[in-house]
Design a protein around this motif. Structure first.
Motif, PDB file in Angstrom:
ATOM      1  N   ALA A  66       0.872  -1.190   0.000  1.00  0.00           N
ATOM      2  CA  ALA A  66       0.000   0.000   0.000  1.00  0.00           C
ATOM      3  C   ALA A  66       0.904   1.233   0.000  1.00  0.00           C
ATOM      4  O   ALA A  66       0.999   1.975   0.980  1.00  0.00           O
ATOM      5  CB  ALA A  66      -0.924  -0.015   1.211  1.00  0.00           C
ATOM      6  N   THR A  67       1.560   1.449  -1.139  1.00  0.00           N
ATOM      7  CA  THR A  67       2.689   2.384  -1.218  1.00  0.00           C
ATOM      8  C   THR A  67       2.314   3.794  -0.802  1.00  0.00           C
ATOM      9  O   THR A  67       3.051   4.449  -0.055  1.00  0.00           O
ATOM     10  CB  THR A  67       3.266   2.364  -2.649  1.00  0.00           C
ATOM     11  OG1 THR A  67       3.361   1.003  -3.087  1.00  0.00           O
ATOM     12  CG2 THR A  67       4.636   2.990  -2.697  1.00  0.00           C
ATOM     13  N   SER A  68       1.178   4.284  -1.254  1.00  0.00           N
ATOM     14  CA  SER A  68       0.770   5.659  -0.920  1.00  0.00           C
ATOM     15  C   SER A  68       0.597   5.843   0.584  1.00  0.00           C
ATOM     16  O   SER A  68       0.926   6.896   1.135  1.00  0.00           O
ATOM     17  CB  SER A  68      -0.546   6.007  -1.621  1.00  0.00           C
ATOM     18  OG  SER A  68      -0.442   5.831  -3.009  1.00  0.00           O
ATOM     19  N   VAL A  69       0.082   4.805   1.253  1.00  0.00           N
ATOM     20  CA  VAL A  69      -0.130   4.876   2.701  1.00  0.00           C
ATOM     21  C   VAL A  69       1.214   4.981   3.422  1.00  0.00           C
ATOM     22  O   VAL A  69       1.385   5.797   4.343  1.00  0.00           O
ATOM     23  CB  VAL A  69      -0.917   3.645   3.199  1.00  0.00           C
ATOM     24  CG1 VAL A  69      -1.094   3.693   4.714  1.00  0.00           C
ATOM     25  CG2 VAL A  69      -2.275   3.559   2.514  1.00  0.00           C
ATOM     26  N   VAL A  70       2.183   4.161   2.979  1.00  0.00           N
ATOM     27  CA  VAL A  70       3.500   4.172   3.635  1.00  0.00           C
ATOM     28  C   VAL A  70       4.223   5.490   3.359  1.00  0.00           C
ATOM     29  O   VAL A  70       4.897   6.039   4.238  1.00  0.00           O
ATOM     30  CB  VAL A  70       4.355   2.958   3.191  1.00  0.00           C
ATOM     31  CG1 VAL A  70       5.657   2.910   3.988  1.00  0.00           C
ATOM     32  CG2 VAL A  70       3.588   1.656   3.384  1.00  0.00           C
ATOM     33  N   ILE A  71       4.059   6.039   2.158  1.00  0.00           N
ATOM     34  CA  ILE A  71       4.651   7.349   1.844  1.00  0.00           C
ATOM     35  C   ILE A  71       4.119   8.402   2.817  1.00  0.00           C
ATOM     36  O   ILE A  71       4.874   9.225   3.348  1.00  0.00           O
ATOM     37  CB  ILE A  71       4.349   7.742   0.380  1.00  0.00           C
ATOM     38  CG1 ILE A  71       5.166   6.868  -0.584  1.00  0.00           C
ATOM     39  CG2 ILE A  71       4.653   9.227   0.128  1.00  0.00           C
ATOM     40  CD1 ILE A  71       4.751   7.008  -2.040  1.00  0.00           C
ATOM     41  N   GLY A  72       2.815   8.384   3.060  1.00  0.00           N
ATOM     42  CA  GLY A  72       2.230   9.343   4.002  1.00  0.00           C
ATOM     43  C   GLY A  72       2.795   9.177   5.404  1.00  0.00           C
ATOM     44  O   GLY A  72       3.077  10.162   6.105  1.00  0.00           O
ATOM     45  N   HIS A  73       2.989   7.936   5.826  1.00  0.00           N
ATOM     46  CA  HIS A  73       3.542   7.646   7.150  1.00  0.00           C
ATOM     47  C   HIS A  73       4.965   8.185   7.271  1.00  0.00           C
ATOM     48  O   HIS A  73       5.316   8.838   8.267  1.00  0.00           O
ATOM     49  CB  HIS A  73       3.503   6.130   7.363  1.00  0.00           C
ATOM     50  CG  HIS A  73       4.082   5.674   8.662  1.00  0.00           C
ATOM     51  ND1 HIS A  73       3.581   6.047   9.884  1.00  0.00           N
ATOM     52  CD2 HIS A  73       5.146   4.858   8.919  1.00  0.00           C
ATOM     53  CE1 HIS A  73       4.291   5.485  10.848  1.00  0.00           C
ATOM     54  NE2 HIS A  73       5.252   4.761  10.293  1.00  0.00           N
ATOM     55  N   VAL A  74       5.781   7.941   6.246  1.00  0.00           N
ATOM     56  CA  VAL A  74       7.180   8.393   6.269  1.00  0.00           C
ATOM     57  C   VAL A  74       7.250   9.914   6.189  1.00  0.00           C
ATOM     58  O   VAL A  74       8.028  10.557   6.915  1.00  0.00           O
ATOM     59  CB  VAL A  74       7.982   7.736   5.124  1.00  0.00           C
ATOM     60  CG1 VAL A  74       9.357   8.381   4.979  1.00  0.00           C
ATOM     61  CG2 VAL A  74       8.126   6.236   5.369  1.00  0.00           C
ATOM     62  N   ALA A  75       6.436  10.509   5.327  1.00  0.00           N
ATOM     63  CA  ALA A  75       6.459  11.972   5.199  1.00  0.00           C
ATOM     64  C   ALA A  75       6.034  12.644   6.507  1.00  0.00           C
ATOM     65  O   ALA A  75       6.584  13.674   6.898  1.00  0.00           O
ATOM     66  CB  ALA A  75       5.556  12.414   4.048  1.00  0.00           C
ATOM     67  N   ALA A  76       5.066  12.024   7.216  1.00  0.00           N
ATOM     68  CA  ALA A  76       4.593  12.596   8.479  1.00  0.00           C
ATOM     69  C   ALA A  76       5.656  12.510   9.570  1.00  0.00           C
ATOM     70  O   ALA A  76       5.682  13.346  10.481  1.00  0.00           O
ATOM     71  CB  ALA A  76       3.321  11.883   8.933  1.00  0.00           C
ATOM     72  N   GLY A  77       6.533  11.510   9.466  1.00  0.00           N
ATOM     73  CA  GLY A  77       7.549  11.313  10.489  1.00  0.00           C
ATOM     74  C   GLY A  77       8.880  11.963  10.178  1.00  0.00           C
ATOM     75  O   GLY A  77       9.853  11.805  10.923  1.00  0.00           O
ATOM     76  N   THR A  78       8.952  12.698   9.057  1.00  0.00           N
ATOM     77  CA  THR A  78      10.163  13.424   8.657  1.00  0.00           C
ATOM     78  C   THR A  78       9.755  14.858   8.349  1.00  0.00           C
ATOM     79  O   THR A  78       8.577  15.203   8.394  1.00  0.00           O
ATOM     80  CB  THR A  78      10.815  12.770   7.426  1.00  0.00           C
ATOM     81  OG1 THR A  78       9.822  12.631   6.384  1.00  0.00           O
ATOM     82  CG2 THR A  78      11.379  11.388   7.758  1.00  0.00           C
ATOM     83  N   SER A  79      10.736  15.709   8.024  1.00  0.00           N
ATOM     84  CA  SER A  79      10.348  17.111   7.811  1.00  0.00           C
ATOM     85  C   SER A  79      10.904  17.748   6.537  1.00  0.00           C
ATOM     86  O   SER A  79      10.314  18.694   6.029  1.00  0.00           O
ATOM     87  CB  SER A  79      10.770  17.954   9.018  1.00  0.00           C
ATOM     88  OG  SER A  79      12.155  17.822   9.251  1.00  0.00           O
ATOM     89  N   THR A  80      12.026  17.261   6.008  1.00  0.00           N
ATOM     90  CA  THR A  80      12.622  17.934   4.850  1.00  0.00           C
ATOM     91  C   THR A  80      12.856  17.007   3.658  1.00  0.00           C
ATOM     92  O   THR A  80      12.800  17.454   2.514  1.00  0.00           O
ATOM     93  CB  THR A  80      13.975  18.567   5.224  1.00  0.00           C
ATOM     94  OG1 THR A  80      14.841  17.548   5.765  1.00  0.00           O
ATOM     95  CG2 THR A  80      13.800  19.678   6.246  1.00  0.00           C
ATOM     96  N   ILE A  81      13.126  15.745   3.893  1.00  0.00           N
ATOM     97  CA  ILE A  81      13.459  14.830   2.805  1.00  0.00           C
ATOM     98  C   ILE A  81      12.248  14.647   1.896  1.00  0.00           C
ATOM     99  O   ILE A  81      11.097  14.637   2.355  1.00  0.00           O
ATOM    100  CB  ILE A  81      13.951  13.475   3.378  1.00  0.00           C
ATOM    101  CG1 ILE A  81      14.667  12.647   2.303  1.00  0.00           C
ATOM    102  CG2 ILE A  81      12.817  12.685   4.040  1.00  0.00           C
ATOM    103  CD1 ILE A  81      15.451  11.466   2.869  1.00  0.00           C
TER     104      ILE A  81
END
Length: 342
Positions: A66-81
């Protein structure tokens, strides 16, 4: 660094991460996703440019289906990358749904989302059929699907009003990349003036031919003035060559299981692969993993410099299938150190 700059030395080439969210033997998907976020937070501190996740299905060793879901999770837990897909397999999906997913991600994390697109199923034929509900595709309709997706993301026009609109999605700047392991996507990316990411981490023999095709036929566009090629490469780094070679046996076992049509969870490293593979399997793997860079800091530095010189890559996307999470973090840290050393 803007995409239209062409770095010509190792020092100023951006480095990025391809994370297959490996599920380790003896662990769970939840563990894999925790490790994914932890790795993303570390590489952000180490100066990596982007963090991509890949769509695979029916594979017990990969947690990012569920790639889009994991992208959202990673983006929420980071700030600049930057966070994105490497890639979304577009023939598996309705272009409208992908426009909405990535429109939502871009609305939540403006200026940080990438949409890398592939045309392979990312799975076996039976699973592809389950995903597509009978609308089978051999990938030849990928250009049409791409046109449809780009139309949904475009700024609305009175001349070409769309009866169906992507909300969220339309008018948002979500950078689209084409991914490939052969010449098809290289030619299409060139024709459309899009950035191109080549999977040299598992298709090394096609790398130079695909890059040559992409650069030769590139047409400048609103997106890019000149070609921009990012290359995927397996890098297994450790404090010594010997330790890196041992860590790399997890990657070798993973590919061996794919050859044997027995995909599974990522296995712990072993002392001797010769007890596991046949001579034929070893030769096949060496072909497929031929561009892999395995070693201590000096070896990795030398081989990365050579790879960049040979390919003239604009950016590298590092894949490291390493069983021990701390060793995986250390591998990405070493790559950062050697790429930024004076």
């Amino acid at each position: 660094m803007s995409m239209d700059q062409h770095p010509n030395s190792q020092k100023n080439i951006p480095i990025s991460v391809l994370d297959l969210s490996p599920v380790l033997e003896g662990s769970t998907v939840a563990d894999a996703l925790r490790n994914t976020l932890d790795l993303a937070q570390h590489v952000e501190k180490w100066g990596y440019n982007r963090y991509w996740l890949a769509e695979h299905h029916n594979m017990s060793g990969i947690a990012s289906s569920a790639t889009s879901v994991v992208i959202g999770h990673v983006a929420a837990g980071t700030s600049t990358i930057r966070v994105g897909s490497g890639g979304i397999m577009l023939p598996n999906h309705s272009p409208l749904v992908i426009a909405e997913h990535f429109g939502t991600l871009e609305s939540l994390f403006p200026g940080r989302i990438d949409l890398g697109l592939g045309r392979a199923p990312g799975t076996d034929q039976l699973t592809a059929q389950a995903l597509r509900r009978g609308r089978m595709s051999d990938g030849q309709d990928f250009p049409d699907l791409l046109d449809e997706l780009r139309a949904y993301l475009a700024v609305p026009s009175d001349e070409h009003p769309l009866p169906v609109r992507a909300v969220p999605g339309e008018g948002l700047e979500v950078p689209i990349w084409l991914l490939g392991s052969s010449g098809f996507s290289a030619q299409l990316a060139a024709q459309l003036g899009l950035p191109f990411s080549f999977a040299s981490h598992f298709s090394p023999n096609n790398t130079l031919g695909a890059l040559q095709m992409y650069r030769r036929y590139f047409q400048p566009s609103e997106v890019l003035d000149k070609p921009y090629a990012m290359l995927g490469v397996n890098v297994i780094a450790a404090d010594t060559d010997r330790e890196a070679e041992r860590l790399a046996t997890s990657l070798q076992q993973q590919f061996l299981n794919l050859i044997r049509n027995k995909p599974g969870k990522l296995k712990a490293p072993v002392d001797n692969m010769d007890k596991i593979w046949s001579e034929f399997e070893k030769a096949t793997l060496q072909q497929q993993l031929g561009s892999s860079i395995i070693g201590g800091p000096e070896t990795v530095k030398r081989k990365l410099e050579s790879f960049i010189a040979e390919t003239n890559a604009d950016e590298l996307m590092i894949n490291a299938q390493i069983y021990d999470h701390k060793a995986r973090l250390r591998s990405y840290e070493i790559v950062s150190e050697v790429m930024n050393s004076k």
